[in-house]
Design an enzyme around this catalytic site. Structure first.
Site, short mmCIF file in Angstrom:
data_model
loop_
_atom_site.label_atom_id
_atom_site.label_comp_id
_atom_site.label_asym_id
_atom_site.label_seq_id
_atom_site.Cartn_x
_atom_site.Cartn_y
_atom_site.Cartn_z
N SER A 158 0.83 -1.20 0.00
CA SER A 158 0.00 0.00 0.00
C SER A 158 0.87 1.26 0.00
O SER A 158 1.63 1.49 -0.94
CB SER A 158 -0.96 -0.05 1.20
OG SER A 158 -1.99 0.89 1.07
N ASP A 234 -10.09 -5.73 -3.26
CA ASP A 234 -9.51 -4.67 -2.43
C ASP A 234 -10.44 -3.46 -2.44
O ASP A 234 -10.78 -2.92 -3.50
CB ASP A 234 -8.14 -4.30 -3.01
CG ASP A 234 -7.32 -3.41 -2.10
OD1 ASP A 234 -7.88 -2.46 -1.53
OD2 ASP A 234 -6.10 -3.66 -1.98
N HIS A 267 -7.39 -6.05 0.94
CA HIS A 267 -6.19 -5.24 1.18
C HIS A 267 -5.42 -5.68 2.42
O HIS A 267 -4.40 -5.08 2.76
CB HIS A 267 -6.62 -3.77 1.34
CG HIS A 267 -5.52 -2.77 1.15
ND1 HIS A 267 -4.91 -2.55 -0.06
CD2 HIS A 267 -4.92 -1.91 2.03
CE1 HIS A 267 -3.99 -1.60 0.06
NE2 HIS A 267 -3.97 -1.21 1.32
#
Length: 290
Positions: A158, A234, A267
């Site tokens: 991320s 995600d 995620h």
């Protein structure tokens, strides 16, 4: 235990914890950081092969709201790192301390430093994560650990995926391999990073380009190849991550990219831990050839 040659000018390092795991050692440490103006914590896994030889170094950069501990606790990297003889370094995501500026938003301030050197007050005094990793912490790893600093890779998740891509593109002579899990590939337009870039680098978007992977490539930065894994479920895919922009930038620049979109994955570290072995093996094969 062998060490590289920088020991004469080392910063002192405090050991917070140390434990044997998969034949190697998992430690957590702190140093007094000149770059960040505070004590900085980091984790290092040293594989069993390091008893006999210097080992390649793989940096893992964590995402928003995380510390060094998230991947250490949930990333499931040690077994494969021990198998491949990889030192894994996990820095914190930002400076810490009562005197360090912060913000109420989880997308700015502590836990959200975006792996750059801030130029704007009040952030510029402490939020210098690029200098901390590239210069300061690298010297600590070189001097205190059995590290072959000629063979370094970098990966992350991320915001940390953003950091891995941009630091690899900014320092291609330092890093020999780079991969990412669900990276923020264009922070200059992503909904959860525009505020941070404005705060840290100022409103002139020209200053942002050097910390945006897609724009770095558009402006001529190059790296031999990338691996990116992304979960199709995600929740941040459409407005925060937008991996197709990086895919397009690599295609236009002729940079080989292995991009894998995985049905059903989100995620979280459930996703990261599932594909961690793949990334470690991928880095190990490239660092073995470096």
């Amino acid at each position: 235990m062998p060490h590289s040659s920088a020991a004469a000018v080392l910063k002192p390092m405090q050991i917070i914890s140390d434990a044997k795991v998969h034949g190697g050692r998992q430690g957590v440490y702190t140093i007094e950081s000149d770059a960040c103006g505070c004590d900085m914590t980091f984790a290092v896994f040293v594989p069993p092969q390091a008893k006999e030889q210097l080992c390649p170094v793989l940096w893992y950069l964590s995402g928003l709201t995380c510390t060094h501990a998230n991947v250490m606790d949930k990333g499931e990297y040690r077994r494969m790192a021990a198998e491949h003889g990889l030192i894994i370094v996990c820095p914190d995501t930002s400076p810490r301390g009562d005197h360090v500026p912060d913000d109420a938003s989880w997308q700015l301030g502590k836990g959200a430093a975006f792996y750059l050197d801030a130029t704007e007050e009040p952030w510029s005094a402490n939020f210098r994560m690029e200098s901390h990793i590239i210069d300061e912490l690298s010297a600590v790893i070189a001097g205190h650990f059995p590290a072959d600093m000629s063979r370094q890779g970098i990966f992350g998740h991320s915001m940390g995926g953003h950091g891995a891509l941009t630091l690899a593109l900014r320092h291609p002579d330092r890093f020999k391999s780079c991969s990412a899990f669900a990276p923020i590939v264009q922070p200059s337009t992503a909904n959860w990073s525009v505020g941070a870039l404005t705060a840290y680098l100022g409103p002139d978007q020209a200053a942002w380009r050097g910390h945006d992977a897609t724009l770095l490539i558009a402006d001529g930065a190059r790296f031999p190849e990338f691996l990116v894994d992304q979960g199709k479920s995600d929740q941040y895919l459409e407005t925060g991550l937008m991996p197709w922009l990086f895919e397009d930038a690599c295609r236009k620049a002729g940079i080989p990219l292995t991009y894998r979109l995985h049905e059903g994955y989100d995620h979280s570290y459930n996703f990261i831990s599932t594909f961690m072995d793949d990334h470690l093996a991928w880095h190990a094969s490239r660092l073995a050839q470096a």
